[in-house]
Design a protein around this motif. Structure first.
Motif, PDB file in Angstrom:
ATOM      1  N   ILE A  44       0.885  -1.158   0.000  1.00  0.00           N
ATOM      2  CA  ILE A  44       0.000   0.000   0.000  1.00  0.00           C
ATOM      3  C   ILE A  44       0.925   1.211   0.000  1.00  0.00           C
ATOM      4  O   ILE A  44       1.534   1.537   1.021  1.00  0.00           O
ATOM      5  CB  ILE A  44      -0.941  -0.010   1.224  1.00  0.00           C
ATOM      6  CG1 ILE A  44      -1.760  -1.299   1.248  1.00  0.00           C
ATOM      7  CG2 ILE A  44      -1.834   1.223   1.211  1.00  0.00           C
ATOM      8  CD1 ILE A  44      -2.532  -1.528   2.507  1.00  0.00           C
ATOM      9  N   ARG A  45       1.067   1.822  -1.165  1.00  0.00           N
ATOM     10  CA  ARG A  45       2.022   2.926  -1.340  1.00  0.00           C
ATOM     11  C   ARG A  45       1.770   4.028  -0.323  1.00  0.00           C
ATOM     12  O   ARG A  45       0.634   4.417  -0.071  1.00  0.00           O
ATOM     13  CB  ARG A  45       1.909   3.510  -2.746  1.00  0.00           C
ATOM     14  CG  ARG A  45       2.198   2.533  -3.836  1.00  0.00           C
ATOM     15  CD  ARG A  45       3.616   2.653  -4.280  1.00  0.00           C
ATOM     16  NE  ARG A  45       3.936   1.489  -5.097  1.00  0.00           N
ATOM     17  CZ  ARG A  45       4.702   1.530  -6.139  1.00  0.00           C
ATOM     18  NH1 ARG A  45       5.227   2.669  -6.511  1.00  0.00           N
ATOM     19  NH2 ARG A  45       4.968   0.444  -6.805  1.00  0.00           N
ATOM     20  N   GLY A  82       6.114   2.081   5.182  1.00  0.00           N
ATOM     21  CA  GLY A  82       6.596   2.825   4.030  1.00  0.00           C
ATOM     22  C   GLY A  82       7.257   4.135   4.437  1.00  0.00           C
ATOM     23  O   GLY A  82       7.128   4.595   5.574  1.00  0.00           O
ATOM     24  N   LYS A  83       7.933   4.727   3.485  1.00  0.00           N
ATOM     25  CA  LYS A  83       8.668   5.969   3.730  1.00  0.00           C
ATOM     26  C   LYS A  83       7.751   7.084   4.229  1.00  0.00           C
ATOM     27  O   LYS A  83       8.069   7.773   5.201  1.00  0.00           O
ATOM     28  CB  LYS A  83       9.367   6.400   2.442  1.00  0.00           C
ATOM     29  CG  LYS A  83      10.165   7.663   2.555  1.00  0.00           C
ATOM     30  CD  LYS A  83      10.775   8.037   1.220  1.00  0.00           C
ATOM     31  CE  LYS A  83      11.421   9.407   1.306  1.00  0.00           C
ATOM     32  NZ  LYS A  83      11.870   9.863  -0.006  1.00  0.00           N
ATOM     33  N   ASP A  84       6.597   7.262   3.576  1.00  0.00           N
ATOM     34  CA  ASP A  84       5.677   8.327   3.976  1.00  0.00           C
ATOM     35  C   ASP A  84       5.159   8.133   5.408  1.00  0.00           C
ATOM     36  O   ASP A  84       5.054   9.094   6.167  1.00  0.00           O
ATOM     37  CB  ASP A  84       4.492   8.408   3.017  1.00  0.00           C
ATOM     38  CG  ASP A  84       4.892   8.891   1.623  1.00  0.00           C
ATOM     39  OD1 ASP A  84       6.022   9.400   1.474  1.00  0.00           O
ATOM     40  OD2 ASP A  84       4.072   8.755   0.699  1.00  0.00           O
ATOM     41  N   GLU A  87       7.955   9.033   7.855  1.00  0.00           N
ATOM     42  CA  GLU A  87       8.130  10.485   7.951  1.00  0.00           C
ATOM     43  C   GLU A  87       6.990  11.143   8.721  1.00  0.00           C
ATOM     44  O   GLU A  87       7.213  12.063   9.508  1.00  0.00           O
ATOM     45  CB  GLU A  87       8.241  11.087   6.544  1.00  0.00           C
ATOM     46  CG  GLU A  87       9.537  10.757   5.853  1.00  0.00           C
ATOM     47  CD  GLU A  87       9.575  11.221   4.403  1.00  0.00           C
ATOM     48  OE1 GLU A  87       8.567  11.769   3.904  1.00  0.00           O
ATOM     49  OE2 GLU A  87      10.628  11.030   3.765  1.00  0.00           O
ATOM     50  N   HIS A  88       5.772  10.666   8.511  1.00  0.00           N
ATOM     51  CA  HIS A  88       4.599  11.227   9.209  1.00  0.00           C
ATOM     52  C   HIS A  88       4.705  10.992  10.718  1.00  0.00           C
ATOM     53  O   HIS A  88       4.421  11.886  11.512  1.00  0.00           O
ATOM     54  CB  HIS A  88       3.308  10.609   8.667  1.00  0.00           C
ATOM     55  CG  HIS A  88       2.081  11.159   9.288  1.00  0.00           C
ATOM     56  ND1 HIS A  88       1.587  12.417   8.984  1.00  0.00           N
ATOM     57  CD2 HIS A  88       1.242  10.640  10.225  1.00  0.00           C
ATOM     58  CE1 HIS A  88       0.511  12.632   9.687  1.00  0.00           C
ATOM     59  NE2 HIS A  88       0.274  11.580  10.459  1.00  0.00           N
ATOM     60  N   VAL A  89       5.140   9.805  11.110  1.00  0.00           N
ATOM     61  CA  VAL A  89       5.238   9.460  12.529  1.00  0.00           C
ATOM     62  C   VAL A  89       6.372  10.236  13.204  1.00  0.00           C
ATOM     63  O   VAL A  89       6.258  10.632  14.354  1.00  0.00           O
ATOM     64  CB  VAL A  89       5.455   7.940  12.693  1.00  0.00           C
ATOM     65  CG1 VAL A  89       5.820   7.574  14.111  1.00  0.00           C
ATOM     66  CG2 VAL A  89       4.206   7.185  12.267  1.00  0.00           C
ATOM     67  N   ASN A  90       7.431  10.495  12.455  1.00  0.00           N
ATOM     68  CA  ASN A  90       8.598  11.165  13.032  1.00  0.00           C
ATOM     69  C   ASN A  90       8.608  12.675  12.832  1.00  0.00           C
ATOM     70  O   ASN A  90       9.607  13.332  13.111  1.00  0.00           O
ATOM     71  CB  ASN A  90       9.883  10.560  12.453  1.00  0.00           C
ATOM     72  CG  ASN A  90      10.121   9.187  12.994  1.00  0.00           C
ATOM     73  OD1 ASN A  90      10.029   8.955  14.194  1.00  0.00           O
ATOM     74  ND2 ASN A  90      10.390   8.256  12.102  1.00  0.00           N
ATOM     75  N   SER A  91       7.502  13.252  12.359  1.00  0.00           N
ATOM     76  CA  SER A  91       7.486  14.700  12.137  1.00  0.00           C
ATOM     77  C   SER A  91       7.044  15.459  13.369  1.00  0.00           C
ATOM     78  O   SER A  91       6.544  14.984  14.298  1.00  0.00           O
ATOM     79  CB  SER A  91       6.568  15.049  10.982  1.00  0.00           C
ATOM     80  OG  SER A  91       5.250  14.637  11.245  1.00  0.00           O
TER      81      SER A  91
END
Length: 91
Positions: A44-45, A82-84, A87-91
């Motif tokens: 799931i992209r 996934g990458k997104d 990034e969302h969790v670590n922002s």
């Protein structure tokens, strides 16, 4: 968040009856489970991927008694974010 909370959020967001949202969520999860049973990888992209990991059998030890035990081969579901999502969790 659990399954019933997810159903409620989906019903509220799409303005549909909770029973319809329950059917959608069930079909989604059942599809993932069936694909994994077939050995398929689900991606799931932007969210992540699911796949089965195969582990060989081995000889282990009972931690209480120290007795040797044979551990059977097994398959376990594995999720890689996934990458997104990272990034969302670590922002």
């Amino acid at each position: 968040m659990n399954k019933s909370e997810l159903i409620k959020v989906l019903a509220d967001e799409l303005n549909i009856h909770p029973s319809e949202a329950k059917d959608i969520v069930s079909v989604f999860f059942d599809s993932i489970k069936e694909a994994m049973l077939k050995g398929e990888r689900i991606e799931i992209r932007g969210f992540g991927s699911f796949q089965m990991k195969h582990y060989e059998g081995y000889e282990g030890r009972n931690p209480r008694t120290g007795e040797k035990v044979q551990v059977a081969p097994k398959r376990l579901p594995f999720f890689r974010p996934g990458k997104d999502l990272k990034e969302h969790v670590n922002s």
